[in-house]
Scaffold this motif. Sequence first.
Motif, short mmCIF file in Angstrom:
data_model
loop_
_atom_site.label_atom_id
_atom_site.label_comp_id
_atom_site.label_asym_id
_atom_site.label_seq_id
_atom_site.Cartn_x
_atom_site.Cartn_y
_atom_site.Cartn_z
N VAL A 178 0.84 -1.20 0.00
CA VAL A 178 0.00 0.00 0.00
C VAL A 178 0.87 1.25 0.00
O VAL A 178 0.61 2.20 -0.75
CB VAL A 178 -0.97 -0.01 1.20
N LEU A 179 1.93 1.24 0.79
CA LEU A 179 2.81 2.40 0.84
C LEU A 179 3.54 2.62 -0.48
O LEU A 179 3.69 3.76 -0.93
CB LEU A 179 3.82 2.26 1.98
N LEU A 180 3.96 1.54 -1.14
CA LEU A 180 4.62 1.69 -2.44
C LEU A 180 3.65 2.19 -3.51
O LEU A 180 4.03 3.01 -4.36
CB LEU A 180 5.27 0.38 -2.86
N PHE A 181 2.41 1.70 -3.50
CA PHE A 181 1.43 2.20 -4.45
C PHE A 181 1.14 3.68 -4.23
O PHE A 181 1.09 4.46 -5.18
CB PHE A 181 0.13 1.40 -4.38
N LEU A 182 0.95 4.06 -2.98
CA LEU A 182 0.71 5.47 -2.68
C LEU A 182 1.91 6.33 -3.06
O LEU A 182 1.75 7.44 -3.58
CB LEU A 182 0.39 5.65 -1.20
N SER A 183 3.09 5.83 -2.81
CA SER A 183 4.30 6.56 -3.17
C SER A 183 4.38 6.75 -4.68
O SER A 183 4.74 7.84 -5.16
CB SER A 183 5.53 5.80 -2.68
N GLN A 184 4.03 5.71 -5.43
CA GLN A 184 4.07 5.82 -6.89
C GLN A 184 3.05 6.83 -7.41
O GLN A 184 3.34 7.63 -8.29
CB GLN A 184 3.81 4.45 -7.52
N ILE A 185 1.86 6.82 -6.82
CA ILE A 185 0.83 7.77 -7.25
C ILE A 185 1.22 9.20 -6.91
O ILE A 185 1.09 10.10 -7.74
CB ILE A 185 -0.52 7.39 -6.61
N ILE A 186 1.74 9.41 -5.72
CA ILE A 186 2.15 10.76 -5.34
C ILE A 186 3.37 11.21 -6.14
O ILE A 186 3.47 12.38 -6.53
CB ILE A 186 2.41 10.82 -3.82
N GLU A 187 4.26 10.28 -6.44
CA GLU A 187 5.41 10.63 -7.28
C GLU A 187 4.95 11.06 -8.67
O GLU A 187 5.43 12.06 -9.21
CB GLU A 187 6.36 9.45 -7.39
N ASP A 188 4.01 10.33 -9.26
CA ASP A 188 3.49 10.72 -10.57
C ASP A 188 2.78 12.07 -10.52
O ASP A 188 2.90 12.88 -11.44
CB ASP A 188 2.52 9.65 -11.10
N LEU A 189 2.07 12.30 -9.44
CA LEU A 189 1.39 13.58 -9.27
C LEU A 189 2.40 14.73 -9.17
O LEU A 189 2.23 15.78 -9.79
CB LEU A 189 0.51 13.53 -8.01
N LEU A 190 3.46 14.52 -8.40
CA LEU A 190 4.50 15.55 -8.28
C LEU A 190 5.25 15.75 -9.60
O LEU A 190 5.63 16.88 -9.94
CB LEU A 190 5.48 15.19 -7.17
N LEU A 191 5.45 14.68 -10.35
CA LEU A 191 6.11 14.82 -11.65
C LEU A 191 5.23 15.58 -12.63
O LEU A 191 5.74 16.31 -13.48
CB LEU A 191 6.47 13.44 -12.21
N ASP A 192 3.91 15.39 -12.53
CA ASP A 192 3.01 16.16 -13.40
C ASP A 192 3.11 17.65 -13.13
O ASP A 192 2.96 18.46 -14.04
CB ASP A 192 1.56 15.71 -13.19
N TYR A 193 3.36 18.01 -11.88
CA TYR A 193 3.50 19.42 -11.51
C TYR A 193 4.94 19.91 -11.61
O TYR A 193 5.26 21.00 -11.16
CB TYR A 193 2.98 19.67 -10.10
N GLU A 194 5.81 19.08 -12.16
CA GLU A 194 7.22 19.39 -12.41
C GLU A 194 8.02 19.62 -11.14
O GLU A 194 8.91 20.46 -11.09
CB GLU A 194 7.33 20.59 -13.36
N TYR A 195 7.71 18.85 -10.11
CA TYR A 195 8.51 18.84 -8.88
C TYR A 195 9.34 17.55 -8.86
O TYR A 195 9.14 16.67 -8.04
CB TYR A 195 7.62 18.90 -7.65
N THR A 196 10.28 17.44 -9.78
CA THR A 196 11.01 16.18 -9.94
C THR A 196 11.88 15.86 -8.73
O THR A 196 11.97 14.71 -8.31
CB THR A 196 11.87 16.21 -11.21
N SER A 197 12.54 16.87 -8.18
CA SER A 197 13.42 16.60 -7.03
C SER A 197 12.60 16.19 -5.81
O SER A 197 13.00 15.30 -5.06
CB SER A 197 14.28 17.82 -6.71
N LEU A 198 11.47 16.82 -5.61
CA LEU A 198 10.60 16.45 -4.50
C LEU A 198 10.03 15.05 -4.69
O LEU A 198 9.91 14.28 -3.74
CB LEU A 198 9.48 17.47 -4.33
N ALA A 199 9.72 14.69 -5.94
CA ALA A 199 9.20 13.36 -6.23
C ALA A 199 10.25 12.29 -5.96
O ALA A 199 9.95 11.25 -5.36
CB ALA A 199 8.73 13.28 -7.68
N SER A 200 11.47 12.54 -6.37
CA SER A 200 12.52 11.55 -6.12
C SER A 200 12.85 11.45 -4.63
O SER A 200 13.12 10.37 -4.11
CB SER A 200 13.78 11.87 -6.92
N LEU A 201 12.80 12.58 -3.93
CA LEU A 201 13.01 12.57 -2.48
C LEU A 201 11.91 11.80 -1.78
O LEU A 201 12.17 11.03 -0.84
CB LEU A 201 13.09 14.00 -1.96
N PHE A 202 10.67 11.96 -2.22
CA PHE A 202 9.55 11.24 -1.63
C PHE A 202 9.69 9.74 -1.85
O PHE A 202 9.47 8.94 -0.93
CB PHE A 202 8.23 11.75 -2.25
#
Length: 127
Positions: free
Chosen positions: A72-96
């Motif tokens: 569940v945590l990995l799925f949520l992490s993947q979804i939030i990472e994709d959401l952050l990448l859509d908003y062009e927060y790549t460094s925050l997405a990789s940190l998350f």
Amino acid sequence: MIIYITIILAFVLLQLIKEIYPRIHTIVYTIYIFLFLTYILTVFIIPLVSQYINVLPTNLLPVFKLLTFSVVLLFLSQIIEDLLLDYEYTSLASLFTFTTKAILLIVWLNHMQQFYDKFISILGLLS
């Protein structure tokens, strides 16, 4: 089936908001993603996991809970990472993503501590 209808209706609503109010589209989109994830978690995942918890033997229960937590945590992490990448927060997405993996590693290492202690004591007896 109701999930698909909800997704389609939300897509139509998001497209309408994007055309009428483009500035608030990203806010509504983010709120919708988190509300939908909460709905999926409370309606489907928690009842399904609790159903399997009652069936499993007690010695497998901690591992099952950790596996479920990890997935569940990995799925949520993947979804939030994709959401952050859509908003062009790549460094925050990789940190998350890195933080999520570190949390899972620490949790599993703490769970396996008894096994490591026994394994090291057996290796000590062999030498």
